[in-house]
Design an enzyme around this catalytic site. Structure first.
Site, PDB file in Angstrom:
ATOM      1  N   TRP A 188       0.850  -1.196   0.000  1.00 26.70           N
ATOM      2  CA  TRP A 188       0.000   0.000   0.000  1.00 26.70           C
ATOM      3  C   TRP A 188       0.885   1.245   0.000  1.00 26.70           C
ATOM      4  CZ3 TRP A 188      -1.429  -4.339   2.935  1.00 26.70           C
ATOM      5  CH2 TRP A 188      -2.616  -4.958   2.505  1.00 26.70           C
ATOM      6  N   HIS A 209      -6.795   2.148   2.072  1.00 25.13           N
ATOM      7  CA  HIS A 209      -7.937   1.259   1.824  1.00 25.13           C
ATOM      8  C   HIS A 209      -9.018   1.559   2.873  1.00 25.13           C
ATOM      9  CE1 HIS A 209      -5.645  -1.997   4.429  1.00 25.13           C
ATOM     10  NE2 HIS A 209      -5.558  -0.803   4.930  1.00 25.13           N
ATOM     11  N   ARG A 235      -3.451   6.327  -2.899  1.00 26.44           N
ATOM     12  CA  ARG A 235      -2.179   5.585  -2.925  1.00 26.44           C
ATOM     13  C   ARG A 235      -1.172   6.355  -3.760  1.00 26.44           C
ATOM     14  NH1 ARG A 235      -3.807  -0.873  -3.200  1.00 26.44           N
ATOM     15  NH2 ARG A 235      -5.436  -0.650  -1.630  1.00 26.44           N
ATOM     16  N   GLN A 249     -13.246   2.715  -2.510  1.00 26.64           N
ATOM     17  CA  GLN A 249     -13.394   1.303  -2.143  1.00 26.64           C
ATOM     18  C   GLN A 249     -14.695   1.166  -1.372  1.00 26.64           C
ATOM     19  OE1 GLN A 249     -10.159  -0.485   0.074  1.00 26.64           O
ATOM     20  NE2 GLN A 249      -8.901  -0.729  -1.768  1.00 26.64           N
ATOM     21  N   VAL A 292      -6.472 -11.089   6.839  1.00 28.41           N
ATOM     22  CA  VAL A 292      -7.422 -12.190   6.600  1.00 28.41           C
ATOM     23  C   VAL A 292      -6.655 -13.513   6.454  1.00 28.41           C
ATOM     24  CG1 VAL A 292      -9.281 -10.864   5.521  1.00 28.41           C
ATOM     25  CG2 VAL A 292      -7.396 -11.705   4.111  1.00 28.41           C
ATOM     26  N   ALA A 346     -14.446 -10.509   5.365  1.00 26.12           N
ATOM     27  CA  ALA A 346     -14.336  -9.099   4.966  1.00 26.12           C
ATOM     28  C   ALA A 346     -13.972  -9.050   3.487  1.00 26.12           C
ATOM     29  CB  ALA A 346     -13.264  -8.393   5.798  1.00 26.12           C
TER      30      ALA A 346
HETATM   31  C1  FA5 Z   1      -7.166  -3.920  -0.345  1.00 27.77           C
HETATM   32  O1  FA5 Z   1      -7.106  -2.702  -0.383  1.00 27.77           O
HETATM   33  C2  FA5 Z   1      -7.740  -4.636   0.829  1.00 27.77           C
HETATM   34  N1  FA5 Z   1      -8.015  -3.713   1.872  1.00 27.77           N
HETATM   35  C3  FA5 Z   1      -9.010  -5.361   0.392  1.00 27.77           C
HETATM   36  C4  FA5 Z   1      -9.467  -6.363   1.396  1.00 27.77           C
HETATM   37  C5  FA5 Z   1     -10.469  -5.998   2.290  1.00 27.77           C
HETATM   38  C6  FA5 Z   1      -8.919  -7.608   1.448  1.00 27.77           C
HETATM   39  C7  FA5 Z   1     -10.906  -6.900   3.236  1.00 27.77           C
HETATM   40  C8  FA5 Z   1      -9.338  -8.507   2.377  1.00 27.77           C
HETATM   41  C9  FA5 Z   1     -10.357  -8.161   3.248  1.00 27.77           C
HETATM   42  P1  FA5 Z   1      -6.383  -4.208  -2.788  1.00 27.77           P
HETATM   43  O2  FA5 Z   1      -5.169  -3.395  -2.687  1.00 27.77           O
HETATM   44  O3  FA5 Z   1      -6.276  -5.407  -3.674  1.00 27.77           O
HETATM   45  O4  FA5 Z   1      -6.890  -4.668  -1.387  1.00 27.77           O
HETATM   46  O5  FA5 Z   1      -7.577  -3.299  -3.282  1.00 27.77           O
HETATM   47  C10 FA5 Z   1      -8.904  -3.776  -3.296  1.00 27.77           C
HETATM   48  C11 FA5 Z   1      -9.617  -3.310  -4.574  1.00 27.77           C
HETATM   49  O6  FA5 Z   1      -9.548  -1.895  -4.665  1.00 27.77           O
HETATM   50  C12 FA5 Z   1      -8.956  -3.810  -5.851  1.00 27.77           C
HETATM   51  O7  FA5 Z   1      -9.440  -5.091  -6.189  1.00 27.77           O
HETATM   52  C13 FA5 Z   1      -9.361  -2.785  -6.847  1.00 27.77           C
HETATM   53  O8  FA5 Z   1     -10.673  -3.022  -7.320  1.00 27.77           O
HETATM   54  C14 FA5 Z   1      -9.391  -1.523  -6.022  1.00 27.77           C
HETATM   55  N2  FA5 Z   1      -8.117  -0.785  -6.180  1.00 27.77           N
HETATM   56  C15 FA5 Z   1      -6.970  -1.002  -5.525  1.00 27.77           C
HETATM   57  N3  FA5 Z   1      -6.032  -0.135  -5.927  1.00 27.77           N
HETATM   58  C16 FA5 Z   1      -6.603   0.647  -6.851  1.00 27.77           C
HETATM   59  C17 FA5 Z   1      -6.159   1.740  -7.668  1.00 27.77           C
HETATM   60  N4  FA5 Z   1      -4.922   2.231  -7.579  1.00 27.77           N
HETATM   61  N5  FA5 Z   1      -7.027   2.319  -8.525  1.00 27.77           N
HETATM   62  C18 FA5 Z   1      -8.304   1.844  -8.609  1.00 27.77           C
HETATM   63  N6  FA5 Z   1      -8.784   0.832  -7.877  1.00 27.77           N
HETATM   64  C19 FA5 Z   1      -7.946   0.226  -7.025  1.00 27.77           C
END
Ligand code: FA5
Length: 378
Positions: A188, A209, A235, A249, A292, A346
Site C-alpha cells: 500500500w 484502503h 495511494r 473502495q 485475513v 471481509a
Molecule cells: C485492499 O485494499 C484490501 N483492503 C481489500 C481487502 C479488504 C482484502 C478486506 C481482504 C479483506 P487491494 O489493494 O487489492 O486490497 O484493493 C482492493 C480493490 O480496490 C482492488 O481489487 C481494486 O478493485 C481496487 N483498487 C486497488 N487499488 C486501486 C487503484 N490504484 N485504482 C483503482 N482501484 C484500485
C-alpha cells in the site's frame, strides 16, 4: 427685421472658404438665416416621419443634429450677427433645435415600442417550439456505482457506515496485523500527512484502503455485524488504465458465530449476479492480505476481450475487482473479540473497476479527468 453684419455672408458657396463657413463653402446671408433655419427644420421633420429603424434614426440624428449638420452650421453663423439680430435668430435657432431633439426622442420611443410588439408577435409564434433544456447536474458515475453496490448489500441485510479519509497508522496498518517494518506495508504505497508526534513518528496518513473501518466498527460494536463502508482511498502510485492514485473502495464486514468461507463466497456471488447479471464469469483465487486468513481476490472476465486477453486486462482475460478473506484471528483479538467464538469475513471492492466492467470503460483515468463528454454519458 434688420440684420446687420460686420462680415459679408453669401448664400450658396462661400467665396472666401473662410473661418465662418469652416471650409464648407456654404453660408447664408443674415437676411436668409431665419428662413434657412426654418427650411432645414421642416425638411428634417418630413424625413423623420419616414425613418423606420434605429439605424436610420441614427443617420437622421447625425444629418440634422450632429456637429457637422446643416442646422449646427447655421446656428454657428448666428454669433457673427449684430446683437439684436443675434438674439432673435438665436431664439429661432434654439427652438428649431429643441423641436428636432424632442421629435427625435419621441421617434426613438415609437421605434422601440414597435420592435417590442414585433417581438411579442414572434413569441406568440414560438409557443409551439420545444423549450430550451435546463442544464442540470447529475451524479458522478463512481457515486452511482457506489450506491448501486451498497444497495445490493443492503438488500442482503448489510448496514452502510462511513469513516475518516485521514487515518492513523494504528487503524490503517497496525490493528490490521501490519506492524511497523512489515513487508506488507509496501503493498500500500502510502501518502503520509506531514505531522510528527512527540516520538518523532509520522502516525497520520491518507487511508490506503477502507479496511481500517473494520477495526473502528468492531471496536464500537458487538457481533452480529454486517456493514459496508464506501469511501475514498489514496495511494502514492503511478496511474494506468486500471489504477488511479485516488479512487473509491467499498469495505464489507460480517462477524458472527459460525460464519464460514461459504458465506463469503455466497455473498460475493450474489453481489456479482445483482450487479453484472448471471452471464458474467467470476473467478476466485488465493491472495495474501495480513488481516485475513485465508485471503482471496475475486475477478470478473474482461468486458473488452471477453476473457481472451487485451490491454485493459493486461493480457490475462480477467479484471480483479476485490480482495477478500476470513477476518484474521489476531484482528479479532485486537478489538477484544474471542476468535474461538466469533468468525467473520471481509472484502474490499473497487467500484470504479466494477463500473469499467459494467459499462465497458477502457481507462479508469477518465473518471477523474473532469471531461464532461465522458461524465455526461452516465
Ligand atoms: C485492499 O485494499 C484490501 N483492503 C481489500 C481487502 C479488504 C482484502 C478486506 C481482504 C479483506 P487491494 O489493494 O487489492 O486490497 O484493493 C482492493 C480493490 O480496490 C482492488 O481489487 C481494486 O478493485 C481496487 N483498487 C486497488 N487499488 C486501486 C487503484 N490504484 N485504482 C483503482 N482501484 C484500485
Amino acid at each position: 427685421m434688420t440684420l446687420l453684419h460686420a462680415v459679408p455672408i453669401i448664400i450658396g458657396r462661400c467665396k472666401l472658404n473662410c473661418l465662418h463657413c469652416k471650409a464648407t463653402q456654404h453660408m447664408a446671408t443674415p437676411e436668409d438665416l431665419p428662413q434657412a433655419i426654418a427650411e432645414t427644420r421642416d425638411k428634417a421633420l418630413r424625413e423623420l416621419s419616414d425613418v423606420d429603424s434605429p439605424e436610420a434614426l441614427e443617420r437622421w440624428r447625425v444629418t440634422y443634429l450632429g456637429r457637422r449638420s446643416g442646422l449646427t452650421r447655421l446656428l454657428r453663423q448666428i454669433s457673427a450677427l449684430a446683437p439684436e439680430a443675434r438674439r432673435q435668430v438665436g431664439l429661432l435657432g434654439n427652438q428649431a433645435r429643441s423641436l428636432l431633439e424632442e421629435r427625435l426622442a419621441r421617434r426613438e420611443q415609437e421605434l422601440k415600442a414597435s420592435v417590442l410588439s414585433h417581438l411579442g408577435e414572434l413569441e406568440r409564434l414560438d409557443v409551439t417550439l420545444p423549450g430550451r433544456p435546463a442544464v442540470v447536474g447529475r451524479l458522478h458515475p463512481t457515486i452511482r456505482m457506489v450506491r448501486e453496490i451498497c444497495d445490493a448489500f443492503v438488500a442482503m441485510g448489510f448496514q452502510v457506515v462511513e469513516g475518516p479519509e485521514v487515518e492513523w497508522d494504528r487503524y490503517n496498518f497496525e490493528m490490521l496485523n501490519i506492524p511497523k517494518g512489515h513487508a506488507a506495508r509496501d503493498m500500500w504505497s502510502t501518502l503520509w500527512v506531514d505531522y510528527q508526534d512527540e516520538n518523532g513518528d509520522h502516525p497520520m496518513l491518507l487511508r490506503t484502503h477502507t479496511s481500517p473501518m473494520q477495526v473502528r466498527v468492531m471496536e464500537n460494536t458487538q457481533p452480529p455485524i454486517r456493514v459496508v463502508v464506501p469511501g475514498k482511498c489514496y495511494r502514492y502510485e503511478a496511474t494506468d488504465a486500471t489504477h488511479e492514485w485516488h479512487y473509491y473502495q467499498i469495505e464489507g464486514l460480517a462477524v458472527d458465530e459460525g460464519i464460514t468461507f461459504a458465506h463469503l463466497k455466497g455473498t460475493l456471488y450474489e453481489f456479482a449476479r445483482r450487479v453484472f447479471g448471471a452471464e458474467r464469469q467470476v473467478r476466485f483465487r488465493c491472495d495474501y492480505f495480513p488481516f485475513v486468513e485465508p485471503g482471496v481476490e475475486m475477478a470478473i472476465d474482461c468486458f473488452l476481450c471477453q476473457g481472451k486477453g487485451c490491454r485493459v486486462c493486461k493480457g490475462t482475460g480477467w479484471i480483479e475487482i476485490l480482495g477478500a478473506g476470513m477476518v484474521h484471528p489476531k484482528v479479532l483479538e485486537g478489538v477484544g473479540y474471542d476468535p474461538r467464538r466469533y468468525t467473520g469475513f471481509a472484502f474490499g471492492i473497487g467500484p470504479e473497476r466494477v463500473a469499467m466492467l459494467k459499462y465497458g470503460i477502457e481507462d479508469i483515468r477518465l473518471f477523474y479527468s473532469n471531461d464532461l463528454r465522458f461524465l455526461g454519458q452516465f
